[in-house]
Design a protein around this motif. Sequence first.
Motif, PDB file in Angstrom:
ATOM      1  N   ALA A  75       0.832  -1.207   0.000  1.00  0.00           N
ATOM      2  CA  ALA A  75       0.000   0.000   0.000  1.00  0.00           C
ATOM      3  C   ALA A  75       0.863   1.252   0.000  1.00  0.00           C
ATOM      4  O   ALA A  75       0.551   2.238  -0.689  1.00  0.00           O
ATOM      5  CB  ALA A  75      -0.932  -0.005   1.213  1.00  0.00           C
ATOM      6  N   ALA A  76       1.972   1.231   0.741  1.00  0.00           N
ATOM      7  CA  ALA A  76       2.881   2.384   0.755  1.00  0.00           C
ATOM      8  C   ALA A  76       3.518   2.599  -0.612  1.00  0.00           C
ATOM      9  O   ALA A  76       3.701   3.738  -1.058  1.00  0.00           O
ATOM     10  CB  ALA A  76       3.957   2.183   1.826  1.00  0.00           C
ATOM     11  N   VAL A  77       3.852   1.506  -1.287  1.00  0.00           N
ATOM     12  CA  VAL A  77       4.429   1.600  -2.632  1.00  0.00           C
ATOM     13  C   VAL A  77       3.442   2.269  -3.580  1.00  0.00           C
ATOM     14  O   VAL A  77       3.780   3.210  -4.306  1.00  0.00           O
ATOM     15  CB  VAL A  77       4.819   0.199  -3.155  1.00  0.00           C
ATOM     16  CG1 VAL A  77       5.111   0.237  -4.648  1.00  0.00           C
ATOM     17  CG2 VAL A  77       6.016  -0.335  -2.389  1.00  0.00           C
ATOM     18  N   LEU A  78       2.198   1.788  -3.590  1.00  0.00           N
ATOM     19  CA  LEU A  78       1.200   2.352  -4.495  1.00  0.00           C
ATOM     20  C   LEU A  78       0.889   3.801  -4.128  1.00  0.00           C
ATOM     21  O   LEU A  78       0.781   4.669  -5.013  1.00  0.00           O
ATOM     22  CB  LEU A  78      -0.081   1.513  -4.478  1.00  0.00           C
ATOM     23  CG  LEU A  78       0.037   0.069  -4.954  1.00  0.00           C
ATOM     24  CD1 LEU A  78      -1.348  -0.530  -5.138  1.00  0.00           C
ATOM     25  CD2 LEU A  78       0.836  -0.051  -6.237  1.00  0.00           C
ATOM     26  N   ALA A  79       0.742   4.080  -2.850  1.00  0.00           N
ATOM     27  CA  ALA A  79       0.423   5.442  -2.421  1.00  0.00           C
ATOM     28  C   ALA A  79       1.515   6.425  -2.851  1.00  0.00           C
ATOM     29  O   ALA A  79       1.226   7.550  -3.266  1.00  0.00           O
ATOM     30  CB  ALA A  79       0.248   5.483  -0.904  1.00  0.00           C
ATOM     31  N   LEU A 106      -5.668   1.074   1.715  1.00  0.00           N
ATOM     32  CA  LEU A 106      -5.612   2.432   1.176  1.00  0.00           C
ATOM     33  C   LEU A 106      -6.808   3.248   1.657  1.00  0.00           C
ATOM     34  O   LEU A 106      -6.675   4.432   1.992  1.00  0.00           O
ATOM     35  CB  LEU A 106      -5.558   2.391  -0.351  1.00  0.00           C
ATOM     36  CG  LEU A 106      -4.246   1.866  -0.958  1.00  0.00           C
ATOM     37  CD1 LEU A 106      -4.407   1.677  -2.465  1.00  0.00           C
ATOM     38  CD2 LEU A 106      -3.086   2.800  -0.664  1.00  0.00           C
ATOM     39  N   ALA A 107      -7.980   2.632   1.706  1.00  0.00           N
ATOM     40  CA  ALA A 107      -9.163   3.338   2.217  1.00  0.00           C
ATOM     41  C   ALA A 107      -8.998   3.683   3.690  1.00  0.00           C
ATOM     42  O   ALA A 107      -9.385   4.772   4.142  1.00  0.00           O
ATOM     43  CB  ALA A 107     -10.411   2.482   2.001  1.00  0.00           C
ATOM     44  N   ARG A 108      -8.416   2.763   4.449  1.00  0.00           N
ATOM     45  CA  ARG A 108      -8.185   3.014   5.876  1.00  0.00           C
ATOM     46  C   ARG A 108      -7.295   4.228   6.074  1.00  0.00           C
ATOM     47  O   ARG A 108      -7.456   4.990   7.046  1.00  0.00           O
ATOM     48  CB  ARG A 108      -7.555   1.778   6.524  1.00  0.00           C
ATOM     49  CG  ARG A 108      -7.443   1.840   8.038  1.00  0.00           C
ATOM     50  CD  ARG A 108      -6.609   0.712   8.592  1.00  0.00           C
ATOM     51  NE  ARG A 108      -5.208   0.848   8.224  1.00  0.00           N
ATOM     52  CZ  ARG A 108      -4.354   1.671   8.835  1.00  0.00           C
ATOM     53  NH1 ARG A 108      -4.756   2.441   9.838  1.00  0.00           N
ATOM     54  NH2 ARG A 108      -3.098   1.736   8.445  1.00  0.00           N
ATOM     55  N   GLN A 109      -6.368   4.446   5.147  1.00  0.00           N
ATOM     56  CA  GLN A 109      -5.462   5.580   5.227  1.00  0.00           C
ATOM     57  C   GLN A 109      -6.047   6.852   4.612  1.00  0.00           C
ATOM     58  O   GLN A 109      -5.399   7.886   4.588  1.00  0.00           O
ATOM     59  CB  GLN A 109      -4.143   5.240   4.522  1.00  0.00           C
ATOM     60  CG  GLN A 109      -3.374   4.102   5.156  1.00  0.00           C
ATOM     61  CD  GLN A 109      -2.085   3.794   4.418  1.00  0.00           C
ATOM     62  OE1 GLN A 109      -1.547   4.616   3.691  1.00  0.00           O
ATOM     63  NE2 GLN A 109      -1.571   2.587   4.602  1.00  0.00           N
TER      64      GLN A 109
END
Length: 247
Positions: A75-79, A106-109
């Motif tokens: 998720a960090a990579v995609l974000a 990603l939604a949680r973030q």
Amino acid sequence: MTAVHRWLRPPEAEPDADVRLFLLHHSGGAATAYRDWPALLPAAVAAQAVQLPGRQDRRGEAPHTRLAPLVRELAAVLAADLDERPYAVFGHSMGALLGYRVTVELARQGLPAPALLAVSGWSPRGFGTGGPRAPDPLDLMARLGSLPAEVGADPRLLGEAVRTLRADGAVCADHTDDGAAVACPVVAYTGRDDPLLAPGALHAWAGRTPDYLGCRTFPGGHFYLHAHTEAVTADLAQLLLRYAGPR
């Protein structure tokens, strides 16, 4: 190459494309599972395959064996790599599990959801390896028809395959279904004779999204995708342009 770009093949998205598509490979697989996809998709779609640690050019890195840390890192990579363009996620088997959990993370973030989540050969309900105990990973891959002959004939490649298969199997076994839903449309793909899916299992996705686009069924087993890449990419391209294309 930056830390983020180690995960993506190619490392940079085509700048003139309208839609981005991230592709997640199956257990024991690698980014090369999608080597044919860019040529089959329209120019408006910039496809990038994710390369997980522990395989091919990342074989020097330890593969993940737990789901949550892998999801957080992915998720960090995609974000970090997302831009203003809409994006979509496609995953097969373990890749579908990862795509689903990354979308939830990603939604949680509070980050933008994909315009489309496409899942293949995996469901949060009704997926299994066919027995009460974890099968030998090589036996399972041979039974499913996904162990290349050149791998079986090369002790070094075979050792690498066993390592990644065991690690990926541990990642999949680490998943506990919490019923989490995603905010984006979901489309499912499956092989008619997939031995890892209970009948109708992919319809469980209808309860995980406000917009379930149905299940496309093709002849074949768990790796039906190899024989039907053109049909799957054609269907997916239509959906991408409908849900994520220029307005």
